[in-house]
Design an enzyme around this catalytic site. Structure first.
Site, mmCIF file in Angstrom:
data_model
loop_
_atom_site.group_PDB
_atom_site.id
_atom_site.type_symbol
_atom_site.label_atom_id
_atom_site.label_comp_id
_atom_site.label_asym_id
_atom_site.label_seq_id
_atom_site.Cartn_x
_atom_site.Cartn_y
_atom_site.Cartn_z
ATOM 1 N N ARG A 70 32.684 -37.837 2.972
ATOM 2 C CA ARG A 70 32.608 -36.391 2.684
ATOM 3 C C ARG A 70 31.223 -35.880 3.105
ATOM 4 O O ARG A 70 30.478 -35.350 2.304
ATOM 5 C CB ARG A 70 32.853 -36.123 1.198
ATOM 6 C CG ARG A 70 34.248 -36.452 0.731
ATOM 7 C CD ARG A 70 34.443 -36.158 -0.755
ATOM 8 N NE ARG A 70 33.420 -36.711 -1.613
ATOM 9 C CZ ARG A 70 33.402 -37.956 -2.121
ATOM 10 N NH1 ARG A 70 34.362 -38.794 -1.850
ATOM 11 N NH2 ARG A 70 32.430 -38.359 -2.903
ATOM 12 N N GLN B 6 24.519 -33.036 4.846
ATOM 13 C CA GLN B 6 24.956 -32.854 3.469
ATOM 14 C C GLN B 6 26.210 -33.662 3.209
ATOM 15 O O GLN B 6 27.011 -33.914 4.106
ATOM 16 C CB GLN B 6 25.112 -31.389 3.087
ATOM 17 C CG GLN B 6 26.112 -30.581 3.825
ATOM 18 C CD GLN B 6 25.956 -29.096 3.503
ATOM 19 O OE1 GLN B 6 24.844 -28.541 3.540
ATOM 20 N NE2 GLN B 6 27.048 -28.440 3.208
ATOM 21 N N GLY B 7 26.313 -34.093 1.962
ATOM 22 C CA GLY B 7 27.452 -34.880 1.522
ATOM 23 C C GLY B 7 27.854 -34.421 0.132
ATOM 24 O O GLY B 7 27.034 -33.902 -0.627
ATOM 25 N N TYR B 8 29.106 -34.660 -0.192
ATOM 26 C CA TYR B 8 29.673 -34.144 -1.436
ATOM 27 C C TYR B 8 29.960 -35.277 -2.412
ATOM 28 O O TYR B 8 30.674 -36.225 -2.092
ATOM 29 C CB TYR B 8 30.928 -33.316 -1.124
ATOM 30 C CG TYR B 8 30.519 -32.067 -0.394
ATOM 31 C CD1 TYR B 8 30.222 -30.910 -1.084
ATOM 32 C CD2 TYR B 8 30.308 -32.078 0.978
ATOM 33 C CE1 TYR B 8 29.757 -29.786 -0.431
ATOM 34 C CE2 TYR B 8 29.852 -30.962 1.641
ATOM 35 C CZ TYR B 8 29.578 -29.825 0.928
ATOM 36 O OH TYR B 8 29.107 -28.717 1.577
ATOM 37 N N LEU B 9 29.378 -35.141 -3.596
ATOM 38 C CA LEU B 9 29.611 -36.105 -4.668
ATOM 39 C C LEU B 9 30.922 -35.803 -5.384
ATOM 40 O O LEU B 9 31.630 -36.716 -5.791
ATOM 41 C CB LEU B 9 28.453 -36.058 -5.678
ATOM 42 C CG LEU B 9 27.104 -36.515 -5.137
ATOM 43 C CD1 LEU B 9 25.991 -36.098 -6.073
ATOM 44 C CD2 LEU B 9 27.103 -38.024 -4.924
#
Length: 151
Positions: free
Chosen positions: A79, A25-28
């Site tokens: 991230r 998972q990665g954060y925008l």
């Protein structure tokens, strides 16, 4: 609305035969009001928006096709995190034990989702669930992805 408690796990139970999946998972976007994240779990790709903090948070999910996900994924650079999620049945609930990888290796966090705040307050955790870190900013996945292990 998501009602969830989070615990540190020092010594997990025997995970033999427990279903698990790798998650990336990665954060925008992250901020005081919430987060916007991408998650790849098996063949599923999801955009999730969460608002609020603590025990109860608003949450909306939108499924993405692979091309949409791949266009957005580069925007999460710096991230991101990887983990393996083990789903452990417990009474009428599910305990999701996340075993982190890469720079977060050694961290194990369990989350339990509840139908309401009353059920969350009445929950009697099994002995292997450690310290309750619900609402502790350092253990939010978006902070783990951006800042690494809590001090």
């Amino acid at each position: 609305m998501e009602v969830e408690r989070k615990f540190i796990v020092d010594t997990p139970p025997d995970l033999t035969g427990v279903a698990s999946d790798p998650i990336e998972q990665g954060y925008l976007a992250v901020g005081a009001d919430g987060e916007v994240r991408l998650r790849r779990r098996g063949d599923d790709r999801v955009l999730t928006v969460k608002r609020g903090s603590g025990l109860s948070r608003a949450e909306e999910e939108i499924e993405l096709d692979p091309a949409q996900f791949e266009r957005l994924w580069p925007l999460t650079e710096g991230r991101r995190l990887r983990k393996r999620r083990h789903v452990i049945p417990h009474d009428d609930l599910r305990i999701e034990l996340d075993v982190y990888e890469d720079e977060l290796e050694g961290l194990r966090v369990a989350e339990v989702e509840f139908p309401d705040e009353r059920a969350a307050g009445e929950f009697d955790p099994p002995p292997w669930l450690g310290r309750d870190v619900t609402g502790e900013e350092a253990y939010l996945n978006e902070n783990l992805a951006a800042h690494g292990l809590p001090r």
